[in-house]
Design a protein around this motif. Structure first.
Motif, PDB file in Angstrom:
ATOM      1  N   MET A   1       0.819  -1.188   0.000  1.00  0.00           N
ATOM      2  CA  MET A   1       0.000   0.000   0.000  1.00  0.00           C
ATOM      3  C   MET A   1       0.869   1.261   0.000  1.00  0.00           C
ATOM      4  SD  MET A   1      -2.855   1.224   2.675  1.00  0.00           S
ATOM      5  CE  MET A   1      -4.351   1.453   1.773  1.00  0.00           C
ATOM      6  N   ASN A   2       1.985   1.250   0.703  1.00  0.00           N
ATOM      7  CA  ASN A   2       2.917   2.370   0.721  1.00  0.00           C
ATOM      8  C   ASN A   2       2.301   3.667   1.228  1.00  0.00           C
ATOM      9  OD1 ASN A   2       5.056   0.771  -0.256  1.00  0.00           O
ATOM     10  ND2 ASN A   2       4.311   1.038  -2.335  1.00  0.00           N
ATOM     11  N   SER A   3       1.617   3.594   2.344  1.00  0.00           N
ATOM     12  CA  SER A   3       1.089   4.789   2.995  1.00  0.00           C
ATOM     13  C   SER A   3       2.234   5.582   3.594  1.00  0.00           C
ATOM     14  CB  SER A   3       0.126   4.388   4.120  1.00  0.00           C
ATOM     15  OG  SER A   3      -0.940   3.640   3.618  1.00  0.00           O
ATOM     16  N   SER A   4       1.966   6.843   3.870  1.00  0.00           N
ATOM     17  CA  SER A   4       2.936   7.675   4.575  1.00  0.00           C
ATOM     18  C   SER A   4       2.198   8.475   5.641  1.00  0.00           C
ATOM     19  CB  SER A   4       3.670   8.607   3.609  1.00  0.00           C
ATOM     20  OG  SER A   4       2.759   9.504   3.007  1.00  0.00           O
ATOM     21  N   VAL A   5       2.946   8.936   6.624  1.00  0.00           N
ATOM     22  CA  VAL A   5       2.373   9.666   7.749  1.00  0.00           C
ATOM     23  C   VAL A   5       3.194  10.918   8.000  1.00  0.00           C
ATOM     24  CG1 VAL A   5       1.971   9.578  10.255  1.00  0.00           C
ATOM     25  CG2 VAL A   5       1.444   7.593   8.839  1.00  0.00           C
ATOM     26  N   THR A   6       2.510  11.999   8.265  1.00  0.00           N
ATOM     27  CA  THR A   6       3.147  13.223   8.735  1.00  0.00           C
ATOM     28  C   THR A   6       2.705  13.426  10.177  1.00  0.00           C
ATOM     29  OG1 THR A   6       3.112  14.213   6.541  1.00  0.00           O
ATOM     30  CG2 THR A   6       3.357  15.709   8.401  1.00  0.00           C
ATOM     31  N   VAL A  29      -2.400  10.898   7.637  1.00  0.00           N
ATOM     32  CA  VAL A  29      -1.965   9.732   6.875  1.00  0.00           C
ATOM     33  C   VAL A  29      -2.361   9.938   5.418  1.00  0.00           C
ATOM     34  CG1 VAL A  29      -4.049   8.418   7.464  1.00  0.00           C
ATOM     35  CG2 VAL A  29      -2.004   7.203   6.754  1.00  0.00           C
ATOM     36  N   TYR A  30      -1.463   9.492   4.517  1.00  0.00           N
ATOM     37  CA  TYR A  30      -1.652   9.663   3.077  1.00  0.00           C
ATOM     38  C   TYR A  30      -1.537   8.317   2.376  1.00  0.00           C
ATOM     39  CZ  TYR A  30      -0.656  14.482   4.342  1.00  0.00           C
ATOM     40  OH  TYR A  30      -0.685  15.720   4.942  1.00  0.00           O
ATOM     41  N   ASP A  31      -2.244   8.188   1.252  1.00  0.00           N
ATOM     42  CA  ASP A  31      -2.120   6.974   0.453  1.00  0.00           C
ATOM     43  C   ASP A  31      -0.897   7.087  -0.456  1.00  0.00           C
ATOM     44  OD1 ASP A  31      -2.861   8.558  -1.756  1.00  0.00           O
ATOM     45  OD2 ASP A  31      -4.908   7.776  -1.806  1.00  0.00           O
ATOM     46  N   ASP A  70       6.920   7.183  27.341  1.00  0.00           N
ATOM     47  CA  ASP A  70       7.986   7.814  26.568  1.00  0.00           C
ATOM     48  C   ASP A  70       8.900   6.735  25.993  1.00  0.00           C
ATOM     49  OD1 ASP A  70       7.028  10.170  27.589  1.00  0.00           O
ATOM     50  OD2 ASP A  70       8.875  10.782  28.538  1.00  0.00           O
ATOM     51  N   THR A  71       9.056   6.717  24.707  1.00  0.00           N
ATOM     52  CA  THR A  71       9.997   5.824  24.042  1.00  0.00           C
ATOM     53  C   THR A  71       9.811   5.955  22.531  1.00  0.00           C
ATOM     54  OG1 THR A  71      10.899   3.578  24.010  1.00  0.00           O
ATOM     55  CG2 THR A  71       8.521   3.763  24.062  1.00  0.00           C
ATOM     56  N   MET A  72      10.544   5.183  21.775  1.00  0.00           N
ATOM     57  CA  MET A  72      10.394   5.164  20.319  1.00  0.00           C
ATOM     58  C   MET A  72       9.226   4.250  19.967  1.00  0.00           C
ATOM     59  SD  MET A  72      11.818   6.464  17.575  1.00  0.00           S
ATOM     60  CE  MET A  72      13.555   6.784  17.900  1.00  0.00           C
ATOM     61  N   HIS A  73       8.314   4.738  19.149  1.00  0.00           N
ATOM     62  CA  HIS A  73       7.141   3.985  18.734  1.00  0.00           C
ATOM     63  C   HIS A  73       7.141   3.813  17.214  1.00  0.00           C
ATOM     64  CE1 HIS A  73       5.672   5.108  22.717  1.00  0.00           C
ATOM     65  NE2 HIS A  73       4.648   4.299  22.549  1.00  0.00           N
ATOM     66  N   HIS A  74       6.509   2.758  16.761  1.00  0.00           N
ATOM     67  CA  HIS A  74       6.281   2.514  15.340  1.00  0.00           C
ATOM     68  C   HIS A  74       4.850   2.918  15.012  1.00  0.00           C
ATOM     69  CE1 HIS A  74       9.867  -0.062  14.526  1.00  0.00           C
ATOM     70  NE2 HIS A  74       9.814  -0.146  15.843  1.00  0.00           N
ATOM     71  N   VAL A  75       4.673   3.607  13.881  1.00  0.00           N
ATOM     72  CA  VAL A  75       3.340   3.989  13.420  1.00  0.00           C
ATOM     73  C   VAL A  75       2.937   3.011  12.321  1.00  0.00           C
ATOM     74  CG1 VAL A  75       1.923   5.820  12.423  1.00  0.00           C
ATOM     75  CG2 VAL A  75       3.826   6.417  13.953  1.00  0.00           C
ATOM     76  N   TRP A  76       1.827   2.307  12.554  1.00  0.00           N
ATOM     77  CA  TRP A  76       1.307   1.323  11.613  1.00  0.00           C
ATOM     78  C   TRP A  76       0.046   1.861  10.969  1.00  0.00           C
ATOM     79  CZ3 TRP A  76       3.249  -3.729  10.814  1.00  0.00           C
ATOM     80  CH2 TRP A  76       4.352  -4.062  11.606  1.00  0.00           C
ATOM     81  N   VAL A  77      -0.071   1.694   9.660  1.00  0.00           N
ATOM     82  CA  VAL A  77      -1.260   2.092   8.906  1.00  0.00           C
ATOM     83  C   VAL A  77      -1.761   0.867   8.148  1.00  0.00           C
ATOM     84  CG1 VAL A  77      -2.167   3.581   7.094  1.00  0.00           C
ATOM     85  CG2 VAL A  77      -0.393   4.451   8.632  1.00  0.00           C
ATOM     86  N   ASN A  78      -2.971   0.445   8.461  1.00  0.00           N
ATOM     87  CA  ASN A  78      -3.569  -0.729   7.810  1.00  0.00           C
ATOM     88  C   ASN A  78      -2.605  -1.920   7.786  1.00  0.00           C
ATOM     89  OD1 ASN A  78      -6.011   0.606   7.316  1.00  0.00           O
ATOM     90  ND2 ASN A  78      -5.277   1.400   5.366  1.00  0.00           N
ATOM     91  N   GLY A  79      -1.930  -2.156   8.926  1.00  0.00           N
ATOM     92  CA  GLY A  79      -1.036  -3.303   9.056  1.00  0.00           C
ATOM     93  C   GLY A  79       0.353  -3.122   8.486  1.00  0.00           C
ATOM     94  N   GLU A  80       0.697  -1.918   8.041  1.00  0.00           N
ATOM     95  CA  GLU A  80       2.009  -1.635   7.452  1.00  0.00           C
ATOM     96  C   GLU A  80       2.780  -0.678   8.367  1.00  0.00           C
ATOM     97  OE1 GLU A  80       3.824   0.237   3.311  1.00  0.00           O
ATOM     98  OE2 GLU A  80       1.705   0.493   3.771  1.00  0.00           O
ATOM     99  N   VAL A  82       5.014   2.154   8.861  1.00  0.00           N
ATOM    100  CA  VAL A  82       5.376   3.201   7.915  1.00  0.00           C
ATOM    101  C   VAL A  82       6.211   4.334   8.492  1.00  0.00           C
ATOM    102  CG1 VAL A  82       3.350   2.761   6.491  1.00  0.00           C
ATOM    103  CG2 VAL A  82       3.241   4.529   8.237  1.00  0.00           C
ATOM    104  N   GLN A  83       6.321   4.428   9.819  1.00  0.00           N
ATOM    105  CA  GLN A  83       6.959   5.620  10.389  1.00  0.00           C
ATOM    106  C   GLN A  83       7.394   5.335  11.823  1.00  0.00           C
ATOM    107  OE1 GLN A  83       7.011   9.057   9.054  1.00  0.00           O
ATOM    108  NE2 GLN A  83       8.351   9.351  10.797  1.00  0.00           N
TER     109      GLN A  83
END
Length: 92
Positions: A1-6, A29-31, A70-80, A82-83
């Motif tokens: 899907m290759n979503s991106s997040v700002t 979030v962007y497609d 507080d820590t480093m987190h992963h941002v997931w979009v529809n199971g991917e 991305v950030q």
């Protein structure tokens, strides 16, 4: 899907990872075409401590998700994954 997040922030780590000083993370979030992605399943996860915030993006692609630590987190979009986002609310 290759979503991106700002992520809404003006602070970044030296490697460009966004840093927020709140346990509430907001952004858009962007497609793959760069258009806002409404209705996306969002998760912001730190897997080692099992800190997970969940939500769904609004029709305009914006989202607000709360995490617990507080820590480093992963941002997931529809199971991917991305950030990354660094959460830092405590004084260093």
């Amino acid at each position: 899907m290759n979503s991106s997040v700002t992520i809404n922030t003006n602070e970044y780590l030296p490697d460009g990872t966004p840093m927020v000083r709140s346990l509430t993370i907001t952004g858009t979030v962007y497609d793959s075409a760069g258009d806002p992605l409404g209705g996306a399943n969002m998760e912001i996860i730190e897997p080692d401590i099992h800190d997970i915030g969940r939500g769904t993006s609004n029709p305009d692609g914006t989202f607000t998700i709360n995490v617990g630590d507080d820590t480093m987190h992963h941002v997931w979009v529809n199971g991917e994954d991305v950030q990354l986002v660094k959460v830092l609310t405590k004084l260093e």
